[in-house]
Structure formats: C-alpha cells, structure tokens
Design a protein around this motif. Sequence first.
Motif, PDB file in Angstrom:
ATOM      1  N   ASN A   1      10.798  -3.912  14.129  1.00 19.70           N
ATOM      2  CA  ASN A   1      10.916  -5.339  13.837  1.00 19.70           C
ATOM      3  C   ASN A   1      12.288  -5.689  13.263  1.00 19.70           C
ATOM      4  O   ASN A   1      12.851  -6.737  13.588  1.00 19.70           O
ATOM      5  CB  ASN A   1       9.807  -5.781  12.896  1.00 19.70           C
ATOM      6  CG  ASN A   1       8.468  -5.848  13.585  1.00 19.70           C
ATOM      7  OD1 ASN A   1       8.376  -5.760  14.807  1.00 19.70           O
ATOM      8  ND2 ASN A   1       7.416  -5.985  12.808  1.00 19.70           N
ATOM      9  N   VAL A   2      12.835  -4.826  12.426  1.00 22.28           N
ATOM     10  CA  VAL A   2      14.184  -5.079  11.889  1.00 22.28           C
ATOM     11  C   VAL A   2      15.201  -5.053  13.018  1.00 22.28           C
ATOM     12  O   VAL A   2      16.107  -5.896  13.081  1.00 22.28           O
ATOM     13  CB  VAL A   2      14.533  -4.057  10.779  1.00 22.28           C
ATOM     14  CG1 VAL A   2      16.009  -4.092  10.443  1.00 22.28           C
ATOM     15  CG2 VAL A   2      13.692  -4.319   9.550  1.00 22.28           C
ATOM     16  N   ARG A   3      15.049  -4.084  13.937  1.00 19.46           N
ATOM     17  CA  ARG A   3      15.973  -4.004  15.081  1.00 19.46           C
ATOM     18  C   ARG A   3      15.886  -5.277  15.925  1.00 19.46           C
ATOM     19  O   ARG A   3      16.912  -5.824  16.344  1.00 19.46           O
ATOM     20  CB  ARG A   3      15.640  -2.789  15.945  1.00 19.46           C
ATOM     21  CG  ARG A   3      16.567  -2.612  17.124  1.00 19.46           C
ATOM     22  CD  ARG A   3      16.174  -1.417  17.972  1.00 19.46           C
ATOM     23  NE  ARG A   3      14.900  -1.587  18.621  1.00 19.46           N
ATOM     24  CZ  ARG A   3      14.729  -2.186  19.817  1.00 19.46           C
ATOM     25  NH1 ARG A   3      15.771  -2.645  20.471  1.00 19.46           N
ATOM     26  NH2 ARG A   3      13.544  -2.291  20.342  1.00 19.46           N
ATOM     27  N   LEU A   4      14.676  -5.774  16.158  1.00 18.20           N
ATOM     28  CA  LEU A   4      14.525  -6.991  16.953  1.00 18.20           C
ATOM     29  C   LEU A   4      15.052  -8.216  16.219  1.00 18.20           C
ATOM     30  O   LEU A   4      15.586  -9.132  16.850  1.00 18.20           O
ATOM     31  CB  LEU A   4      13.059  -7.197  17.340  1.00 18.20           C
ATOM     32  CG  LEU A   4      12.487  -6.195  18.344  1.00 18.20           C
ATOM     33  CD1 LEU A   4      10.988  -6.429  18.543  1.00 18.20           C
ATOM     34  CD2 LEU A   4      13.214  -6.260  19.664  1.00 18.20           C
ATOM     35  N   LEU A   5      14.922  -8.254  14.906  1.00 20.72           N
ATOM     36  CA  LEU A   5      15.463  -9.378  14.142  1.00 20.72           C
ATOM     37  C   LEU A   5      16.995  -9.376  14.132  1.00 20.72           C
ATOM     38  O   LEU A   5      17.613 -10.431  14.132  1.00 20.72           O
ATOM     39  CB  LEU A   5      14.962  -9.332  12.697  1.00 20.72           C
ATOM     40  CG  LEU A   5      13.620  -9.974  12.433  1.00 20.72           C
ATOM     41  CD1 LEU A   5      13.167  -9.678  11.012  1.00 20.72           C
ATOM     42  CD2 LEU A   5      13.666 -11.468  12.669  1.00 20.72           C
TER      43      LEU A   5
ATOM     44  N   LEU B   1       6.779  -7.516   9.714  1.00 20.97           N
ATOM     45  CA  LEU B   1       7.444  -6.770   8.648  1.00 20.97           C
ATOM     46  C   LEU B   1       6.575  -6.707   7.400  1.00 20.97           C
ATOM     47  O   LEU B   1       6.471  -5.653   6.757  1.00 20.97           O
ATOM     48  CB  LEU B   1       8.788  -7.407   8.299  1.00 20.97           C
ATOM     49  CG  LEU B   1       9.950  -7.030   9.177  1.00 20.97           C
ATOM     50  CD1 LEU B   1      11.174  -7.869   8.847  1.00 20.97           C
ATOM     51  CD2 LEU B   1      10.263  -5.569   9.031  1.00 20.97           C
ATOM     52  N   LEU B   2       5.950  -7.803   7.067  1.00 21.30           N
ATOM     53  CA  LEU B   2       5.064  -7.835   5.906  1.00 21.30           C
ATOM     54  C   LEU B   2       3.897  -6.873   6.094  1.00 21.30           C
ATOM     55  O   LEU B   2       3.548  -6.111   5.179  1.00 21.30           O
ATOM     56  CB  LEU B   2       4.560  -9.262   5.679  1.00 21.30           C
ATOM     57  CG  LEU B   2       3.675  -9.481   4.474  1.00 21.30           C
ATOM     58  CD1 LEU B   2       4.458  -9.240   3.198  1.00 21.30           C
ATOM     59  CD2 LEU B   2       3.127 -10.895   4.494  1.00 21.30           C
ATOM     60  N   ILE B   3       3.316  -6.859   7.275  1.00 20.83           N
ATOM     61  CA  ILE B   3       2.195  -5.968   7.562  1.00 20.83           C
ATOM     62  C   ILE B   3       2.650  -4.507   7.541  1.00 20.83           C
ATOM     63  O   ILE B   3       1.949  -3.640   7.021  1.00 20.83           O
ATOM     64  CB  ILE B   3       1.537  -6.349   8.895  1.00 20.83           C
ATOM     65  CG1 ILE B   3       0.819  -7.688   8.742  1.00 20.83           C
ATOM     66  CG2 ILE B   3       0.563  -5.267   9.364  1.00 20.83           C
ATOM     67  CD1 ILE B   3       0.326  -8.290  10.040  1.00 20.83           C
ATOM     68  N   SER B   4       3.833  -4.230   8.078  1.00 17.11           N
ATOM     69  CA  SER B   4       4.312  -2.845   8.074  1.00 17.11           C
ATOM     70  C   SER B   4       4.600  -2.364   6.657  1.00 17.11           C
ATOM     71  O   SER B   4       4.323  -1.205   6.332  1.00 17.11           O
ATOM     72  CB  SER B   4       5.535  -2.691   8.977  1.00 17.11           C
ATOM     73  OG  SER B   4       6.629  -3.395   8.461  1.00 17.11           O
ATOM     74  N   VAL B   5       5.124  -3.208   5.800  1.00 15.96           N
ATOM     75  CA  VAL B   5       5.335  -2.837   4.400  1.00 15.96           C
ATOM     76  C   VAL B   5       3.987  -2.576   3.729  1.00 15.96           C
ATOM     77  O   VAL B   5       3.841  -1.611   2.956  1.00 15.96           O
ATOM     78  CB  VAL B   5       6.134  -3.926   3.652  1.00 15.96           C
ATOM     79  CG1 VAL B   5       6.097  -3.720   2.151  1.00 15.96           C
ATOM     80  CG2 VAL B   5       7.563  -3.967   4.148  1.00 15.96           C
ATOM     81  N   ALA B   6       2.982  -3.401   4.035  1.00 14.17           N
ATOM     82  CA  ALA B   6       1.651  -3.186   3.471  1.00 14.17           C
ATOM     83  C   ALA B   6       1.047  -1.873   3.969  1.00 14.17           C
ATOM     84  O   ALA B   6       0.385  -1.156   3.203  1.00 14.17           O
ATOM     85  CB  ALA B   6       0.744  -4.360   3.823  1.00 14.17           C
ATOM     86  N   MET B   7       1.279  -1.533   5.240  1.00 15.34           N
ATOM     87  CA  MET B   7       0.774  -0.265   5.772  1.00 15.34           C
ATOM     88  C   MET B   7       1.400   0.918   5.051  1.00 15.34           C
ATOM     89  O   MET B   7       0.696   1.864   4.668  1.00 15.34           O
ATOM     90  CB  MET B   7       1.061  -0.176   7.274  1.00 15.34           C
ATOM     91  CG  MET B   7       0.222  -1.071   8.130  1.00 15.34           C
ATOM     92  SD  MET B   7       0.754  -1.120   9.855  1.00 15.34           S
ATOM     93  CE  MET B   7       0.501   0.562  10.372  1.00 15.34           C
TER      94      MET B   7
END
Length: 85
Positions: A21-25, A66-72
């Motif tokens: 997601n960071v790469r796509l952003l 990104l929020l969901i990945s940080v939560a994971m």
Amino acid sequence: MEALLLSLLLVVGGIYFGVRNVRLLRSEDALREYVQNSPKAALWVRKYGLDGATKMTRESFLPLGLLISVAMVALGGWNLWRMYA
C-alpha cells in the motif's frame, strides 16, 4: 502451534500489505497500473472511470488498507508477545 501460525500470518500479511500500500501511494504509475489490471477494481473503473477509481483508491482504500495492516501487525505482535513473555 495454531496460535503461533496465526500470529505469524498476521504479522507477515500485515507487513506485506503495508509495504504494497505504501508503494502504491508513493507511485502514481504503479497505482494506475494496479487499478487497470486488478479484477477487484474492474467494477470501480467501469462505474467511475480510471481517473475516478484511481483517486478514490488513493484517498480512501489505500489509507484504510494501511490502517488494517498496522492493526494486523499489532495484533500478531501482541499475541506473540503474550505467548512468549
């Protein structure tokens, strides 16, 4: 053993999706290519056009991902810490 595998899966999956997601952003070209080629985005492209779907993805879906990945990662790390602390 199952709890360990689930926790590791959460951490590894969260890191993978966060990096993606960071790469796509950061890269407009990578995001545009992803939106054009993704079967998941085909409905949005048909409904809003390529520019609209790309804008919606950049403003809504990627930050949510990104929020969901940080939560994971946090949940997996917390479970690992709890098991081995």
